[in-house]
Write a protein that holds these residues in place. Structure first.
Motif, PDB file in Angstrom:
ATOM      1  N   ARG A 104      37.378  39.808  37.925  1.00 44.41           N
ATOM      2  CA  ARG A 104      36.792  40.512  37.898  1.00 44.41           C
ATOM      3  C   ARG A 104      38.090  41.648  39.261  1.00 44.41           C
ATOM      4  O   ARG A 104      39.040  41.675  39.833  1.00 44.41           O
ATOM      5  CB  ARG A 104      36.100  40.705  40.038  1.00 44.41           C
ATOM      6  CG  ARG A 104      35.399  42.014  39.676  1.00 44.41           C
ATOM      7  CD  ARG A 104      34.137  42.070  41.299  1.00 44.41           C
ATOM      8  NE  ARG A 104      34.503  41.917  42.343  1.00 44.41           N
ATOM      9  CZ  ARG A 104      33.844  41.404  43.848  1.00 44.41           C
ATOM     10  NH1 ARG A 104      32.498  41.239  43.082  1.00 44.41           N
ATOM     11  NH2 ARG A 104      34.510  40.963  44.232  1.00 44.41           N
ATOM     12  N   PRO A 161      35.314  37.394  46.745  1.00 43.47           N
ATOM     13  CA  PRO A 161      36.458  36.636  46.122  1.00 43.47           C
ATOM     14  C   PRO A 161      36.405  35.786  46.997  1.00 43.47           C
ATOM     15  O   PRO A 161      36.311  35.740  48.643  1.00 43.47           O
ATOM     16  CB  PRO A 161      37.306  37.278  45.360  1.00 43.47           C
ATOM     17  CG  PRO A 161      36.892  38.758  46.648  1.00 43.47           C
ATOM     18  CD  PRO A 161      35.455  39.520  46.927  1.00 43.47           C
ATOM     19  N   ASP A 162      37.135  35.065  46.940  1.00 43.60           N
ATOM     20  CA  ASP A 162      37.362  33.617  47.300  1.00 43.60           C
ATOM     21  C   ASP A 162      39.100  34.355  47.442  1.00 43.60           C
ATOM     22  O   ASP A 162      39.342  33.814  48.741  1.00 43.60           O
ATOM     23  CB  ASP A 162      37.955  31.883  46.540  1.00 43.60           C
ATOM     24  CG  ASP A 162      36.410  31.644  46.207  1.00 43.60           C
ATOM     25  OD1 ASP A 162      36.011  31.635  47.186  1.00 43.60           O
ATOM     26  OD2 ASP A 162      36.164  31.329  44.770  1.00 43.60           O
ATOM     27  N   GLY A 168      42.419  37.829  46.994  1.00 46.06           N
ATOM     28  CA  GLY A 168      41.927  39.077  46.106  1.00 46.06           C
ATOM     29  C   GLY A 168      43.359  39.116  46.001  1.00 46.06           C
ATOM     30  O   GLY A 168      44.534  38.661  47.252  1.00 46.06           O
ATOM     31  N   HIS A 194      43.661  36.958  50.647  1.00 44.56           N
ATOM     32  CA  HIS A 194      43.837  37.974  50.005  1.00 44.56           C
ATOM     33  C   HIS A 194      45.447  38.108  50.404  1.00 44.56           C
ATOM     34  O   HIS A 194      46.427  37.948  51.777  1.00 44.56           O
ATOM     35  CB  HIS A 194      43.322  38.935  50.231  1.00 44.56           C
ATOM     36  CG  HIS A 194      43.592  39.643  51.279  1.00 44.56           C
ATOM     37  ND1 HIS A 194      42.897  40.004  52.469  1.00 44.56           N
ATOM     38  CD2 HIS A 194      44.130  41.132  52.074  1.00 44.56           C
ATOM     39  CE1 HIS A 194      43.002  41.078  53.264  1.00 44.56           C
ATOM     40  NE2 HIS A 194      43.701  41.224  53.140  1.00 44.56           N
ATOM     41  N   ALA A 234      42.383  31.450  39.279  1.00 47.47           N
ATOM     42  CA  ALA A 234      41.013  31.981  38.735  1.00 47.47           C
ATOM     43  C   ALA A 234      40.804  30.646  38.024  1.00 47.47           C
ATOM     44  O   ALA A 234      39.517  29.941  37.599  1.00 47.47           O
ATOM     45  CB  ALA A 234      41.291  33.099  38.112  1.00 47.47           C
ATOM     46  N   GLU A 266      38.828  29.258  41.173  1.00 46.21           N
ATOM     47  CA  GLU A 266      38.069  30.416  41.791  1.00 46.21           C
ATOM     48  C   GLU A 266      37.480  31.777  41.730  1.00 46.21           C
ATOM     49  O   GLU A 266      37.995  32.318  41.059  1.00 46.21           O
ATOM     50  CB  GLU A 266      39.219  30.122  43.178  1.00 46.21           C
ATOM     51  CG  GLU A 266      39.518  28.883  43.735  1.00 46.21           C
ATOM     52  CD  GLU A 266      41.510  29.827  44.596  1.00 46.21           C
ATOM     53  OE1 GLU A 266      41.710  30.758  45.708  1.00 46.21           O
ATOM     54  OE2 GLU A 266      42.287  28.851  44.617  1.00 46.21           O
ATOM     55  N   ASP A 267      36.396  32.217  42.445  1.00 43.46           N
ATOM     56  CA  ASP A 267      36.415  33.302  42.239  1.00 43.46           C
ATOM     57  C   ASP A 267      37.519  34.298  43.325  1.00 43.46           C
ATOM     58  O   ASP A 267      37.957  34.777  44.377  1.00 43.46           O
ATOM     59  CB  ASP A 267      35.254  33.742  42.488  1.00 43.46           C
ATOM     60  CG  ASP A 267      34.072  32.720  42.064  1.00 43.46           C
ATOM     61  OD1 ASP A 267      33.800  32.795  41.233  1.00 43.46           O
ATOM     62  OD2 ASP A 267      33.452  32.624  43.043  1.00 43.46           O
ATOM     63  N   VAL A 268      38.058  35.001  41.697  1.00 37.38           N
ATOM     64  CA  VAL A 268      39.250  36.325  42.392  1.00 37.38           C
ATOM     65  C   VAL A 268      38.863  38.054  41.953  1.00 37.38           C
ATOM     66  O   VAL A 268      38.165  37.714  40.690  1.00 37.38           O
ATOM     67  CB  VAL A 268      40.475  35.556  41.514  1.00 37.38           C
ATOM     68  CG1 VAL A 268      41.130  34.114  42.254  1.00 37.38           C
ATOM     69  CG2 VAL A 268      40.783  35.314  40.247  1.00 37.38           C
ATOM     70  N   GLU A 269      39.568  38.384  42.189  1.00 34.85           N
ATOM     71  CA  GLU A 269      39.621  39.854  42.066  1.00 34.85           C
ATOM     72  C   GLU A 269      41.485  40.359  42.267  1.00 34.85           C
ATOM     73  O   GLU A 269      41.803  40.295  42.681  1.00 34.85           O
ATOM     74  CB  GLU A 269      38.569  40.511  42.387  1.00 34.85           C
ATOM     75  CG  GLU A 269      38.985  40.936  44.222  1.00 34.85           C
ATOM     76  CD  GLU A 269      37.839  41.610  44.786  1.00 34.85           C
ATOM     77  OE1 GLU A 269      36.951  41.926  44.180  1.00 34.85           O
ATOM     78  OE2 GLU A 269      38.396  42.349  45.628  1.00 34.85           O
TER      79      GLU A 269
END
Length: 138
Positions: free
Chosen positions: A10, A24-25, A27, A47, A75, A79-82
């Motif tokens: 993201r 997110p997991d 950032g 993060h 990612a 993992e959900d990352v941004e």
């Protein structure tokens, strides 16, 4: 959004409304001390920050490259990352372009991809564009 290799990430702006969906997991945030002071207290997940002044380049190129490569690895591992800067356009678009080079695109293709898939003004300055080229050659 999905990178050209299918890895999900993201991209957003910290100065824009909070996005819908889960936190997110991890950032990766792009900015200086002022942006960090303004937003760090809201980021209650793991993060890191890259010191990256607005409209310019990271102050530590090699360190920034390592962090961007690690973000892609997280990612790719599911993992959900941004990634985000203040506006979510120039610096964020530059990192998304760098991530696209890790997906196999050339630097020019990656910038065009970010402009088509993230924001039309992604990679706002000529030096940010050249930095994507440097990133891709490493």
């Amino acid at each position: 959004m999905a990178l050209p290799d299918g890895v999900e990430i993201r991209g957003r702006g910290l100065g824009r409304p909070w996005p819908e969906g889960p936190a997110p997991d991890f950032g990766l945030y792009l900015g200086g001390a002022k942006l960090r002071r303004k937003h760090d207290h809201r980021l209650d997940w793991e993060h890191e920050w890259i010191r990256w002044p607005d409209f310019l380049l990271p102050t530590d190129w090699a360190g920034a490259r390592r962090q961007i490569v690690a973000l892609h690895g997280r990612a790719a591992a599911g993992e959900d990352v941004e990634v985000a800067c203040h506006g979510g356009v120039g610096r964020t678009g530059t990192v998304l372009s760098c991530l696209a080079t890790l997906s196999g695109l050339t630097a020019d293709e990656a910038v065009a991809w970010a402009r088509a898939n993230h924001h039309q003004r992604s990679v706002e300055t000529p030096w940010q564009r050249r930095w994507v080229g440097w990133f891709a050659r490493q």
